[in-house]
Design a protein around this motif. Structure first.
Motif, PDB file in Angstrom:
ATOM      1  N   ASP A  65     -26.029  35.936  96.471  1.00  0.00           N
ATOM      2  CA  ASP A  65     -25.575  35.820  97.858  1.00  0.00           C
ATOM      3  C   ASP A  65     -26.784  35.962  98.781  1.00  0.00           C
ATOM      4  OD1 ASP A  65     -24.477  36.127 100.423  1.00  0.00           O
ATOM      5  OD2 ASP A  65     -22.663  37.054  99.614  1.00  0.00           O
ATOM      6  N   THR A  66     -27.273  34.844  99.265  1.00  0.00           N
ATOM      7  CA  THR A  66     -28.492  34.852 100.083  1.00  0.00           C
ATOM      8  C   THR A  66     -28.240  35.296 101.520  1.00  0.00           C
ATOM      9  OG1 THR A  66     -28.202  32.472 100.486  1.00  0.00           O
ATOM     10  CG2 THR A  66     -29.678  33.123  98.687  1.00  0.00           C
ATOM     11  N   GLU A  67     -26.966  35.565 101.856  1.00  0.00           N
ATOM     12  CA  GLU A  67     -26.679  36.156 103.155  1.00  0.00           C
ATOM     13  C   GLU A  67     -26.798  37.685 103.083  1.00  0.00           C
ATOM     14  OE1 GLU A  67     -26.135  34.786 106.221  1.00  0.00           O
ATOM     15  OE2 GLU A  67     -26.884  33.017 105.138  1.00  0.00           O
ATOM     16  N   ARG A  70     -31.343  39.072 101.931  1.00  0.00           N
ATOM     17  CA  ARG A  70     -32.186  38.261 102.813  1.00  0.00           C
ATOM     18  C   ARG A  70     -33.292  39.145 103.373  1.00  0.00           C
ATOM     19  NH1 ARG A  70     -28.606  35.790 107.187  1.00  0.00           N
ATOM     20  NH2 ARG A  70     -30.651  35.092 107.912  1.00  0.00           N
ATOM     21  N   HIS A  77     -24.619  45.840  99.108  1.00  0.00           N
ATOM     22  CA  HIS A  77     -25.251  46.014 100.419  1.00  0.00           C
ATOM     23  C   HIS A  77     -26.298  47.123 100.375  1.00  0.00           C
ATOM     24  CE1 HIS A  77     -22.708  43.241 102.730  1.00  0.00           C
ATOM     25  NE2 HIS A  77     -21.736  43.610 101.917  1.00  0.00           N
ATOM     26  N   LEU A 101     -33.095  30.000  97.841  1.00  0.00           N
ATOM     27  CA  LEU A 101     -32.202  29.167  98.648  1.00  0.00           C
ATOM     28  C   LEU A 101     -31.977  27.805  97.996  1.00  0.00           C
ATOM     29  CD1 LEU A 101     -33.537  29.932 102.251  1.00  0.00           C
ATOM     30  CD2 LEU A 101     -31.316  30.603 101.309  1.00  0.00           C
ATOM     31  N   ASP A 158     -28.826  29.846  95.383  1.00  0.00           N
ATOM     32  CA  ASP A 158     -27.840  30.227  96.390  1.00  0.00           C
ATOM     33  C   ASP A 158     -26.446  30.198  95.768  1.00  0.00           C
ATOM     34  OD1 ASP A 158     -26.929  30.604  99.270  1.00  0.00           O
ATOM     35  OD2 ASP A 158     -25.886  28.761  98.692  1.00  0.00           O
TER      36      ASP A 158
END
Length: 239
Positions: A46-48, A51, A125, A217, A221
């Motif tokens: 999860d590149t969100e 990052r 997270h 990315l 991704d």
């Protein structure tokens, strides 16, 4: 081994053999499977969540996010840190994970002069925040009689966060860790040399981090890899 042979033979009639690494495809071809049956779709990240962020990452903090087990090499990383601190006394290591070698990490963390801290078990997270606050990612996997590193999701998460990687050569982790990141021998001095290369050269660290982010990315991704997996099923259905 008999269970493996049984699984291998039972797979021969499959319409699709979905591989997570190129080495698995090569292994299947060597065992007589056809190229038409095989698709390789590597894991996504999860590149969100993972990052780059500038959360004090200019400080010389090394990060280890893997099980605290012998095959992942936390003992070797702890040795390498002490060598690194001879040249960069302010270098630190933050360890995230659980496992049988946790007491070894706790012992190192109990003495502030070692520069070690234990973050424990973190969610995605929490790992992302820890990576974002660090300068270099490091593990030191070593093979056992029944295991070797395959790809390593932790490598992808670190690279998506824009960190350079220093790790030992093990199994097929070269499929996750490409140059200009560093794959070194299973040796504390070699690990330390690699870590110092990035810790002492901010421009190199930044350049490699940007390169890693761009590759994640393009090649890892999560949404893109999910779509590629769907394409693999659709391609087989059409044929």
């Amino acid at each position: 081994m008999p269970p493996y042979k049984q699984a291998l033979e039972s797979a021969r009639g499959a319409d699709l053999l979905l591989c997570m690494v190129d080495a698995a495809r090569d292994h299947l071809l060597l065992n007589g499977f056809t190229d038409e049956q095989i698709r390789v779709v590597k894991p996504g990240v999860d590149t969100e969540i993972f990052r780059p962020r500038r959360d004090g990452a200019d400080r010389p903090q090394i990060v280890f996010t893997s099980p605290l087990a012998e095959n992942k090499g936390i003992d070797r990383v702890l040795e390498a840190l002490q060598i690194v601190r001879r040249s960069v006394p302010e270098a630190t290591l933050v360890v995230a994970g659980q496992g049988p070698l946790r007491p070894l990490v706790e012992k190192a963390a109990a003495d502030p002069s070692n520069g070690v801290s234990l973050a424990g078990q973190l969610d995605a997270h929490g790992v992302a925040d820890l990576l974002a606050s660090s300068a270099v990612f490091c593990t030191a996997p070593r093979p056992t009689w029944k295991w070797s590193e395959q790809l390593g999701l932790a490598y992808l998460e670190a690279q998506a966060t824009g960190l350079p990687v220093v790790t030992t050569r093990c199994g097929t982790n070269d499929e996750a860790v490409h140059a200009p990141n560093l794959l070194v021998d299973d040796d504390a001095e070699a690990l330390a040399d690699g870590l110092l290369r990035f810790l002492q050269d901010t421009a190199l660290r930044t350049s490699v981090g940007a390169h890693n982010r761009a590759r994640m990315l393009a090649e890892h991704d999560l949404a893109t890899q999910c779509a590629r997996m769907g394409d693999a099923f659709a391609d087989v259905e059409r044929s």
